[in-house]
Scaffold this motif. Structure first.
Motif, PDB file in Angstrom:
ATOM      1  N   ALA A  39     -14.631 -29.376  -1.428  1.00 53.62           N
ATOM      2  CA  ALA A  39     -13.510 -30.091  -0.817  1.00 53.62           C
ATOM      3  C   ALA A  39     -12.335 -29.181  -0.489  1.00 53.62           C
ATOM      4  CB  ALA A  39     -13.047 -31.204  -1.746  1.00 53.62           C
ATOM      5  N   PRO A  41     -11.901 -26.584   1.572  1.00 51.51           N
ATOM      6  CA  PRO A  41     -11.593 -26.425   2.997  1.00 51.51           C
ATOM      7  C   PRO A  41     -10.945 -27.663   3.619  1.00 51.51           C
ATOM      8  CG  PRO A  41     -13.765 -25.559   2.518  1.00 51.51           C
ATOM      9  CD  PRO A  41     -13.293 -26.245   1.277  1.00 51.51           C
ATOM     10  N   ALA A  42     -11.346 -28.837   3.149  1.00 50.24           N
ATOM     11  CA  ALA A  42     -10.766 -30.074   3.687  1.00 50.24           C
ATOM     12  C   ALA A  42      -9.305 -30.196   3.287  1.00 50.24           C
ATOM     13  CB  ALA A  42     -11.546 -31.278   3.183  1.00 50.24           C
ATOM     14  N   LEU A  43      -8.958 -29.657   2.141  1.00 51.96           N
ATOM     15  CA  LEU A  43      -7.583 -29.751   1.672  1.00 51.96           C
ATOM     16  C   LEU A  43      -6.705 -28.616   2.197  1.00 51.96           C
ATOM     17  CD1 LEU A  43      -8.400 -30.719  -2.024  1.00 51.96           C
ATOM     18  CD2 LEU A  43      -7.759 -32.253  -0.150  1.00 51.96           C
ATOM     19  N   LEU A  47      -8.696 -30.313   9.447  1.00 53.60           N
ATOM     20  CA  LEU A  47     -10.001 -30.744   9.930  1.00 53.60           C
ATOM     21  C   LEU A  47      -9.903 -32.175  10.428  1.00 53.60           C
ATOM     22  CD1 LEU A  47     -12.212 -29.379   7.014  1.00 53.60           C
ATOM     23  CD2 LEU A  47     -11.838 -28.334   9.240  1.00 53.60           C
ATOM     24  N   ARG A  49     -10.322 -36.076  10.566  1.00 53.14           N
ATOM     25  CA  ARG A  49     -10.205 -36.986   9.426  1.00 53.14           C
ATOM     26  C   ARG A  49     -11.561 -37.358   8.831  1.00 53.14           C
ATOM     27  NH1 ARG A  49      -6.708 -42.508   8.914  1.00 53.14           N
ATOM     28  NH2 ARG A  49      -7.422 -42.981   6.812  1.00 53.14           N
ATOM     29  N   LEU A  51     -14.410 -35.688   8.830  1.00 52.74           N
ATOM     30  CA  LEU A  51     -14.979 -34.541   8.121  1.00 52.74           C
ATOM     31  C   LEU A  51     -14.239 -34.294   6.809  1.00 52.74           C
ATOM     32  CD1 LEU A  51     -16.967 -32.206   8.008  1.00 52.74           C
ATOM     33  CD2 LEU A  51     -15.359 -30.856   9.362  1.00 52.74           C
ATOM     34  N   ARG A  52     -12.917 -34.407   6.856  1.00 55.76           N
ATOM     35  CA  ARG A  52     -12.111 -34.217   5.650  1.00 55.76           C
ATOM     36  C   ARG A  52     -12.471 -35.255   4.589  1.00 55.76           C
ATOM     37  NH1 ARG A  52      -6.920 -34.308   7.719  1.00 55.76           N
ATOM     38  NH2 ARG A  52      -6.873 -36.547   7.465  1.00 55.76           N
ATOM     39  N   THR A  53     -12.589 -36.497   5.002  1.00 62.06           N
ATOM     40  CA  THR A  53     -12.957 -37.565   4.074  1.00 62.06           C
ATOM     41  C   THR A  53     -14.352 -37.343   3.506  1.00 62.06           C
ATOM     42  OG1 THR A  53     -11.560 -39.115   5.295  1.00 62.06           O
ATOM     43  CG2 THR A  53     -13.221 -40.060   3.827  1.00 62.06           C
ATOM     44  N   LEU A  55     -16.018 -34.494   3.172  1.00 67.22           N
ATOM     45  CA  LEU A  55     -16.032 -33.357   2.247  1.00 67.22           C
ATOM     46  C   LEU A  55     -15.431 -33.715   0.884  1.00 67.22           C
ATOM     47  CD1 LEU A  55     -15.118 -30.340   4.554  1.00 67.22           C
ATOM     48  CD2 LEU A  55     -17.300 -30.798   3.432  1.00 67.22           C
ATOM     49  N   VAL A  56     -14.364 -34.482   0.890  1.00 67.43           N
ATOM     50  CA  VAL A  56     -13.741 -34.874  -0.373  1.00 67.43           C
ATOM     51  C   VAL A  56     -14.680 -35.783  -1.164  1.00 67.43           C
ATOM     52  CG1 VAL A  56     -11.843 -36.182  -1.405  1.00 67.43           C
ATOM     53  CG2 VAL A  56     -11.375 -34.531   0.405  1.00 67.43           C
TER      54      VAL A  56
END
Length: 94
Positions: A39, A41-43, A47, A49, A51-53, A55-56
């Motif tokens: 997670a 890279p997402a933070l 990125l 939204r 993809l970020r969600t 990855l987290v």
């Protein structure tokens, strides 16, 4: 821990407490490292939204699985009485 079903000694209780603490701390560390790797890279980066969600969530699930697996593996190994290898010494079971 006691093969005869009796009460555990203070030494055995202390050993179990230390092993539980080790299991929790090492599992927490492993889970944190894995979560950071997945997670992170997402933070850190901007990125999309979705993809970020993703990855987290993947990081949370993977970290949870690793945490549980580590705790169980350490405690099962302790219950079986596995001893770490001691280079230069004979194995007491031989």
């Amino acid at each position: 821990m006691d093969s005869h079903g009796g009460r555990r000694t203070k030494v055995q209780q202390d050993a179990a407490t230390v092993e539980i603490g080790y299991a929790l701390v090492s599992a927490g560390f492993a889970a944190a490292v894995l979560f950071g790797a997945v997670a992170g890279p997402a933070l850190l980066f901007a990125l999309p939204r979705a993809l970020r969600t993703a990855l987290v969530w993947i990081g949370l699930v993977a970290a949870s699985v690793v945490f549980l697996a580590r705790v169980v593996s350490v405690l099962v190994r302790f219950r079986r009485g596995a001893q770490p290898s001691q280079p230069g010494r004979t194995n007491p079971d031989s």
